[in-house]
Design an enzyme around this catalytic site. Sequence first.
Site, short mmCIF file in Angstrom:
data_model
loop_
_atom_site.label_atom_id
_atom_site.label_comp_id
_atom_site.label_asym_id
_atom_site.label_seq_id
_atom_site.Cartn_x
_atom_site.Cartn_y
_atom_site.Cartn_z
N SER A 1 12.60 15.20 1.92
CA SER A 1 13.65 15.57 0.98
C SER A 1 14.23 16.96 1.19
O SER A 1 15.14 17.38 0.50
CB SER A 1 13.17 15.40 -0.46
OG SER A 1 12.31 16.43 -0.78
N LYS B 1 11.08 18.76 -9.96
CA LYS B 1 11.89 19.66 -9.14
C LYS B 1 12.88 20.43 -10.01
O LYS B 1 13.13 21.61 -9.80
CB LYS B 1 12.61 18.87 -8.06
CG LYS B 1 11.67 18.39 -6.96
CD LYS B 1 12.40 17.53 -5.96
CE LYS B 1 11.46 17.15 -4.82
NZ LYS B 1 12.10 16.21 -3.89
#
Length: 811
Positions: free
Chosen positions: A696, A739
């Site tokens: 990612s 996140k």
Amino acid sequence: MGETDKDDLISIIEEDDPEAIIPTILPMMPVRDVVIFTDMLLPLFVGREKSVNAIEESISKDRYLFVATQIDPGIENPKPEEIYQIGTVSRILRMLKLPDGRVKALVQGIAKARIAKYVRKRSLYRVKIEIIEEPESSTVDLEAEALMRNVREYSERILTLRGEYTNEVGSILTSIEDPGRLADLVASNLRLKIDEAQAIIEIIDPFERLKKVNNLLSHEVELSAMQAKIQSEVKDEISKSQKDYFLREQVRAIHKELGELDERTQEIDEYKTKIKRAKMSQDAKAEADKQLRRLEQMHPDSAESSVVRTYLDWMVELPWSKSTTDVIDIKKAKSVLDKDHYGLERIKDRILEYLSVRKLNPQSKGPILCFVGPPGVGKTSLGRAIANAMKRKFVRISLGGIRDEAEIRGHRRTYIGALPGRIIQGLKQAGSNNPVFMMDEIDKLGADFRGDPSSALLEALDPEQNFEFSDHYLNLSFDLSKVMFILTANISDTIPSALLDRMEVINLSGYTEDEKKTIAKTHLIPRQVKENGIKPRQIRFSDGAIVQVINEYTSEAGLRNLERELGTLCRKLARRIAEGAKGPFQVTRQSLEKYLGPPKYYPEMDKEHSQVGLSTGLAWTQVGGEVLYVEASMINGKGEMILTGQLGEVMQESARAALSYARANIDLFKVKDEIFDNRDIHIHVPAGAIPKDGPSAGIAMATALISALTERPVNKDVAMTGEITLRGRVLPIGGLKEKALGALRAGINTVIIPEKNKRDLVEIPKNVKRKLTFVPVRNMDEVLAIALESAPPKKAKAPKAKKKPAGKARS
Ligand code: ADP
């Protein structure tokens, strides 16, 4: 002295001729573990080919044979230099050939000699010898006489201690008057080591030889005496303990006769009552009774009996049929959960649903709950609250780092110090067979050659089989079906999949600054104030101070360090109060440093300028979401890519994909591909000691790279997460909520996310959405449009590394 068995011998050779002259060249036979002395008779089994040949040659002539000892008895075929030079000329008295080719022979030592030369070496050894004449003393002087007497006495003592003394031996000893012969006779009977015996044979002077033998004898006497003493002590010990045992048994009989109980009977009776009271299963009771009967028959002080006692103690203390009664009042449960936990609405709802089902159908097995989230988010305290709400006992064990199945299931009792496994230990600690049983760190369970702990765990958790969970130590099965298991983990990726299948995972992702502030005010501070013995009115925290503790003294998803820092503050104030200060105390931003020292984290540290080649990615770690900086630089070289910062394979591949994308679209960036002719590109992800992996960070790496190529800075307030394809498409990622919280902590205001992750936005708390702008994107063009600034770069500064918690980061 050697002995022989006459019946075995077929070819009996006539007796010796004392006048015979010894030839100077003789066949030679090396022997392994004996030294033959003059006059000594020695029976030998001969198997080695060279030796058999030597004996045959000897027999075919006048039966003389030179016998010498080999230095290392282990060598099969010794070379001349591996054989002692001094040995004994011997004569074969009798010999017998055995059917297997070996030879049995009786030889007698005749004279000491030295090998002067090897005449033949191949099929047998033939040697030239020199007889060693001993200096003969015609009169035995006084000193020699005394020495001989000594040697005789010592010999008799030793033989007596060994129980080998007879009158015959005594008279042989006294009859020998030659010091050399006496030395040889005694030496050959002393059971000496080979090198000691060889040392004696090599002493030519008879008197010196006898002296040496005398020394050895005195040492041997001491040894034999010591040995005899030890033996008799052992005997005494045994007979004493036997005597004690009989006496004790008699005392028992007398007590019994008098109708009194002795200690032992009392102990056995106590166990009997305890076994009855423990209400064990049928099998368990049978086993306990059996072990008790064994104990009764054992010596009470024996090691074995203490093993049996420990076992019985475990058996009687386990909650075989002790359970607490469930009280499930959903309203009350809700208030217990609410009281201890701020927020977490969805999770509390799920727990209440779980309890409701239990209430309506007590037999229902239900799924096993597994709380997954970073440390300090409340997993343990939720478990405790569930136990409180149901009025069950609560126990907790940690599975982190367990690699051995025996930790779960116990060691068999044959091991010294064996114990039951942790599950049974936990139940004993709970004292009831239906506690809320929390197992922490299930994601850190290992497996190796000692067996797989996860399969043992599965047996404990699986409602189909856990009514008869078997523990190796108990050697019995225990019913775990009433236990309510709750598991916890930091991340769900590393939970063994067989376990994951059977669990319902409940994610706790961490708290925002606002939530932390509220929890601190409503829960953490009141608790710490109370624990440190301070009265609530003596202390007041300003909101600013709390926020500063959250942002500058901790950097975490959960609340552990926050609670610790608040605890430190309270402790410092407690001391001042104890020293006499009155208060009330105001804890403000200004006074923080006095109590807690300088701040540990500066959130604004990273926010200085937007820079060329420095982008901000987002990673998902064991301790929650984190920002992850990616640096890229063009340096002189030949178009190669250098990757540093402990990137895992997947991350390296993303970097390559990012580079390929950039080169394929180089025209768009108004840069010439020739730039790669004399430049290398270096991508580095700081905090190099922490291994990082996952796809990612793809768009963050591409952004840093393109920023370095185009010299356009990356906006410092933008963070991004997303996988990249070669065509520049942006693919979805996991852990968005964590996140997002990490980005917020780092002072980011815009987060670029993959279009496909838009649906995850519903999970993001409203106040987070208020502070962060989420921009869903489909491709790299859109990423660059948001992330890159057009203004010419300010003077570039070296990017600063940020302090990161240890642990494997997944981006
Ligand atoms: P974990 O087991 O997840 O590591 P803990 O249960 O030990 O975390 O929680 C750490 C501390 O934070 C505990 O003192 C707990 O009471 C407190 N805490 C966690 N979440 C909350 C919450 N939502 N409301 C109030 N206190 C909380």
